[in-house]
Each structure stands twice: as C-alpha cells, then as structure tokens.
Design a protein around this motif. Structure first.
Motif, short mmCIF file in Angstrom:
data_model
loop_
_atom_site.label_atom_id
_atom_site.label_comp_id
_atom_site.label_asym_id
_atom_site.label_seq_id
_atom_site.Cartn_x
_atom_site.Cartn_y
_atom_site.Cartn_z
N ALA A 123 0.82 -1.22 0.00
CA ALA A 123 0.00 0.00 0.00
C ALA A 123 0.85 1.26 0.00
O ALA A 123 0.33 2.35 -0.28
CB ALA A 123 -0.92 0.00 1.22
N ILE A 126 0.52 3.45 -3.08
CA ILE A 126 -0.66 4.30 -3.22
C ILE A 126 -0.42 5.66 -2.57
O ILE A 126 -0.61 6.72 -3.19
CB ILE A 126 -1.88 3.61 -2.58
N ILE A 148 -1.44 2.21 -9.45
CA ILE A 148 -2.06 2.48 -8.15
C ILE A 148 -3.41 1.78 -8.04
O ILE A 148 -3.73 1.16 -7.02
CB ILE A 148 -2.21 4.01 -7.95
N LEU A 149 -4.22 1.85 -9.11
CA LEU A 149 -5.54 1.20 -9.09
C LEU A 149 -5.40 -0.32 -9.00
O LEU A 149 -6.15 -0.98 -8.25
CB LEU A 149 -6.32 1.58 -10.35
N THR A 151 -2.89 -1.90 -7.66
CA THR A 151 -2.41 -2.18 -6.31
C THR A 151 -3.55 -2.19 -5.31
O THR A 151 -3.62 -3.04 -4.41
CB THR A 151 -1.36 -1.13 -5.89
N ILE A 152 -4.48 -1.24 -5.45
CA ILE A 152 -5.65 -1.22 -4.57
C ILE A 152 -6.46 -2.51 -4.71
O ILE A 152 -6.90 -3.11 -3.72
CB ILE A 152 -6.54 0.01 -4.89
N LEU A 155 -4.65 -5.28 -2.93
CA LEU A 155 -4.80 -5.18 -1.48
C LEU A 155 -6.16 -5.71 -1.03
O LEU A 155 -6.28 -6.34 0.02
CB LEU A 155 -4.63 -3.72 -1.04
N VAL A 156 -7.19 -5.43 -1.82
CA VAL A 156 -8.53 -5.94 -1.50
C VAL A 156 -8.54 -7.46 -1.52
O VAL A 156 -9.10 -8.11 -0.63
CB VAL A 156 -9.57 -5.37 -2.48
#
Length: 338
Positions: A123, A126, A148-149, A151-152, A155-156
């Motif tokens: 994270a 981000i 970045i998107l 990576t999000i 992470l989810v």
C-alpha cells in the motif's frame, strides 16, 4: 551485463535478511510467557518494544559508519567521502512519521499472518504516489495511475484472503539510519508515558495499557527464546538496510523493488513450511495483482513497450520525465549554479 559476485552477495543478503526480519518479528508474537508479579501466561504483544528494537538496528548502521570513518581518517590518505554536511534535525519530521508507521506496522503484524502483512505493505505505493502529487507537484504517468488502481485491487484480494482464513480475528479483543537514531531515542522515551496510558481491551497486556515494557522484559526473562527473536529482528534490519542501500547504489532501484517483492514469496513459503498459516489460493492471486501494480508504477513495462513498433510514445514519456526527476531531486538547480 552479468552481475558480479559482490552484487550477487548483496542481492542474496537483502533477500535473506529482509525475510528474517518479518519472520523473526512474527515469531516473537507467537510466544506466550508469564509476566510480572506472577501474571499467568499471555501472548507476547509488545509492538512498541519491537519498534524500538528495529530502530536500534538502524542506529547500529550509523555507529558502524562512524567507526569506519574514524578508522579511515587515521590513514595517511583517507579514501572515504563523509558526504556533504547537513543539519540532522532535517530528518526529525520523517523520523516521526517512520516511528508512527513502524509502530502501527508491528501492531498489524500481531493481527495477521506474516505473508499477508508483507503483501499489505504494498500500500506504500498508493500513498507515495498520491502524496507526491499533492505536496511535490509531481505529474504521474497514466501507467502509474493504473499501477495504483491495480495495487488497490491487489490489497482488497489479499485482505479478503486474510479475512477468509480467520487471521483477522486472532487478536484485539543514510537517511534511514538517521531516522533510526531519532526513532530509537524518541520511542524509547515514549515507552514511559505509554506505561500509564490505559486503553482497555485494545491492549493484550495484563494491565491493558498502551505498552507495558516491564511486562515485555518479564516475559523475556521467563522465555529467553523471545529475546532471540527480537535480536533476529534487530540484527536483520541492520543488514537489510545496508544491503538495500547497496543494491540501489551498485545495481538499481528497480532491482531493489524486485528483490523486495521476492521477499514476500520467501516469507509466504516459510510460513507455510513452519505451519504458521494455511494455504489460501486468494493470496497467490492477490500477490500477482500487487506485483503487477508495483511493476506498472515503477515503469518495469517501459523497456518492453519501447521495443514494440506500436508504442513509440514510451521513449518520449521517459525523456519528458527526466527533467521532472531532476527538479524533484534538486539536480537541475545544482547544474544551474555550476
């Protein structure tokens, strides 16, 4: 170009010590021992004490540097460059941020598995990207926004895997070495008021205070293996910082990023082998997505895209990014003054 033996040594040292750093911290969290005043066995949950140990490891790098510098100055012809002089207090604000981040990191490690913890550290991309836009005026490229998107999303997926595996319910009821100095001194002093701050069920120690350092020492006295785990964390972070900086200097920052990603794989495999966690397929999917997001953000796709005839803009974007990088690093100003 093939790597030299020294570069291979640095890469192996970074990968090994980085993995030991997370595994030893998690190992300490898994111990149970009696505390002070005859309190019964309870889990070793002392994230702030662990953070002090980590900063002690970073501080040791600074001690070694000054020892080598003093030894070099005793020679007839010194060869070491001590670097330009600066006010060490400039590193106090980032040291405070690092201290807060490290403390929260060890709290998180106590709540989840070692592999998920290592993956969730992705994270940082981000917040680094968004804050660089907000405070440094940096212009992110489309591939970095996509990174970045992605990576999000990764992470989810990792968080979902951690939730489904049940780890989320386990509990709760040179700049680097200079920040290590500030972090070690300040956090060590903060252990005193933390000893009296009552936080109720948020804490896992018997007195239910923010951090009970005396309880930590009593548990170490009853189970010396905890000290071994803490020393492993302290020593490994010292060598990891040295190896990481050296890899960036001797090879590249991209190589350091790749090795840091490989560290996640080593930690995951070791955790499975030691029986600390069970296999979950979502973790693999989440790790692959995180790796893709990190690669996009750091531009690992550019050399490949530049070779494709349909993507001539990649080389142009790289050339446009160079002046911006110089502006952020202050290289353009130095060039004008010279």
């Amino acid at each position: 170009m093939a790597w030299t033996k020294y570069q291979l040594f640095l890469a192996g040292l970074m990968l090994t010590t980085g993995s030991i750093n997370t595994l030893s911290a998690k190992w300490a969290d898994m111990f149970s021992a009696p505390g002070c005043n005859g309190t019964p066995d309870h889990a070793f949950s002392h994230p702030f004490v662990q953070a002090v140990g980590m900063f002690l490891g970073e501080l040791s790098c600074l001690v070694v540097f000054h020892i080598l510098l003093c030894h070099d100055r005793c020679k007839p012809e010194p060869t070491m460059d001590p670097g330009q002089s600066f006010n060490p207090l400039l590193f106090l604000p980032p040291a405070l941020c690092d201290m807060l981040g490290t403390s929260i990191m060890y709290i998180a490690l106590n709540m989840t598995s070692a592999s998920s913890f290592q993956m969730l550290r992705g994270a940082v991309i981000i917040f680094t990207g968004l804050l660089s836009v907000a405070f440094l005026g940096r212009r992110l490229q489309p591939s970095q926004w996509i990174g970045i998107l992605v990576t999000i999303l990764g992470l989810v997926v990792v968080g979902l895997a951690d939730f489904l595996s049940g780890h989320g319910n386990d509990s709760h009821k040179l700049s680097e070495v200079i920040t290590g100095f500030f972090g070690f001194v300040i956090l060590s002093l903060l252990l005193i008021p933390m000893f009296y701050i009552h936080v109720g069920s948020f804490a896992d120690n018997p007195r239910q205070v923010l951090e009970d350092a005396l309880d930590a020492f009593c548990q170490i006295g009853h189970k010396p293996l905890i000290l071994l785990a803490l020393l492993g964390n302290t020593v490994s972070i010292a060598f990891f910082n040295f190896a990481g900086i050296s890899v960036t200097k001797e090879i590249s920052a991209t190589t350091r990023m790749v090795l840091d990603s490989l560290r996640t794989v080593v930690i995951w495999v070791m955790s499975l082998a030691l029986g600390w966690e069970v296999f979950h397929g979502l973790q693999i999917l989440g790790f692959i997505i995180l790796l893709l997001g990190t690669a996009l953000y750091n531009g690992l796709h550019k050399p490949l895209m530049a070779k494709l005839p349909c993507c001539p803009g990649e080389q142009r974007a790289e050339e446009e990014e160079a002046p911006e990088r110089e502006r952020l690093l202050g290289e353009g100003k130095a060039a004008n003054e010279s």
